[in-house]
Design a protein around this motif. Structure first.
Motif, PDB file in Angstrom:
ATOM      1  N   UNK A  72       0.803  -1.222   0.000  1.00  0.00           N
ATOM      2  CA  UNK A  72       0.000   0.000   0.000  1.00  0.00           C
ATOM      3  C   UNK A  72       0.836   1.272   0.000  1.00  0.00           C
ATOM      4  N   UNK A  73       2.166   1.160  -0.170  1.00  0.00           N
ATOM      5  CA  UNK A  73       2.986   2.364  -0.287  1.00  0.00           C
ATOM      6  C   UNK A  73       2.550   3.141  -1.537  1.00  0.00           C
ATOM      7  N   UNK A  74       2.419   4.472  -1.458  1.00  0.00           N
ATOM      8  CA  UNK A  74       2.074   5.253  -2.657  1.00  0.00           C
ATOM      9  C   UNK A  74       3.057   4.968  -3.797  1.00  0.00           C
ATOM     10  N   UNK A  75       2.535   4.951  -5.012  1.00  0.00           N
ATOM     11  CA  UNK A  75       3.333   4.591  -6.186  1.00  0.00           C
ATOM     12  C   UNK A  75       3.414   5.739  -7.184  1.00  0.00           C
ATOM     13  N   UNK A  76       4.425   5.656  -8.045  1.00  0.00           N
ATOM     14  CA  UNK A  76       4.642   6.672  -9.076  1.00  0.00           C
ATOM     15  C   UNK A  76       4.850   5.984 -10.417  1.00  0.00           C
ATOM     16  N   UNK A  77       4.802   6.772 -11.483  1.00  0.00           N
ATOM     17  CA  UNK A  77       5.033   6.255 -12.831  1.00  0.00           C
ATOM     18  C   UNK A  77       6.529   6.243 -13.145  1.00  0.00           C
ATOM     19  N   UNK A  78       6.945   5.242 -13.904  1.00  0.00           N
ATOM     20  CA  UNK A  78       8.339   5.095 -14.328  1.00  0.00           C
ATOM     21  C   UNK A  78       8.314   4.746 -15.806  1.00  0.00           C
ATOM     22  N   UNK A  79       8.919   5.584 -16.622  1.00  0.00           N
ATOM     23  CA  UNK A  79       8.932   5.365 -18.071  1.00  0.00           C
ATOM     24  C   UNK A  79      10.081   4.436 -18.461  1.00  0.00           C
TER      25      UNK A  79
END
Length: 203
Positions: A72-79
């Motif tokens: 449940x840790x907040x996630x981010x986008x990775x290109x």
């Protein structure tokens, strides 16, 4: 427009052949085969992105034996891939045609269809503080999620049909630059995704 792949079954695990990392370290890092169909009239070029939306946002938890990255840790986008100005007559990228192997410090001139431009992927920022790995990572570099992550990562391949032959992009450019530049020029989009994990509990 439809996107298909002989390398990835939509929603299913991605083979390590198409990943940047495996349990032993670097993986074959070949780009998957992708093909698109039912292209709309008026298409003058294509853009391609590969995005992982499940990247941890607390770097201190990544790659540790003494803890896991909470699901449940907040996630981010990775290109993982950004390519623009793919000519309008191109309908397929063969497996391994744009990436075949992992290059420390990044590929300087990744292969691609004639006339296309390859952007920076987010390994550029991830390795920025590592003197052994830092560099400009252009083109495709595949999945390499943390082995201690409780979440299986998803990798979305998105192809956009555009009404312009070239996008107004800086040099070098990023996936975010592509998204901004193609605003108002998208005729159609097609996508598929695969999953990947290096967590032995989830594999």
């Amino acid at each position: 427009m439809q996107l298909s792949s002989d390398s990835i079954t939509n929603g299913q695990p991605i083979a390590a052949t198409f990943a940047a990392g495996n349990a032993e370290g670097f993986a074959p890092n070949r780009n998957p085969q992708l093909a698109w169909h039912d292209v709309p009239a008026g298409t003058r070029s294509f853009a391609l992105l590969c995005i992982d939306p499940d990247v941890p946002t607390v770097p201190e938890t990544v790659g540790r034996q003494d803890c896991t990255v909470p699901r449940d840790q907040p996630r981010a986008h990775f290109a993982h891939w950004a390519m623009a100005d793919i000519p309008a007559d191109v309908r397929e990228l063969a497996a391994g045609s744009c990436s075949d192997g992992f290059t420390v410090r990044g590929k300087t001139q990744p292969a691609g269809p004639a006339g296309s431009r390859q952007g920076l992927n987010d390994f550029t920022g991830w390795f920025a503080g590592n003197p052994d790995m830092s560099g400009q990572y252009l083109g495709y570099d595949g999945p390499y999620p943390p082995f201690n992550d409780e979440r299986v990562h998803r990798y979305f391949f998105r192809v956009f049909a555009l009404d312009v032959a070239q996008l107004a992009l800086p040099d070098p450019f990023t996936a975010a630059d592509v998204l901004r530049a193609m605003h108002g020029h998208v005729l159609a989009e097609a996508s598929l995704h695969g999953t990947y994990t290096l967590n032995p509990v989830l594999a």
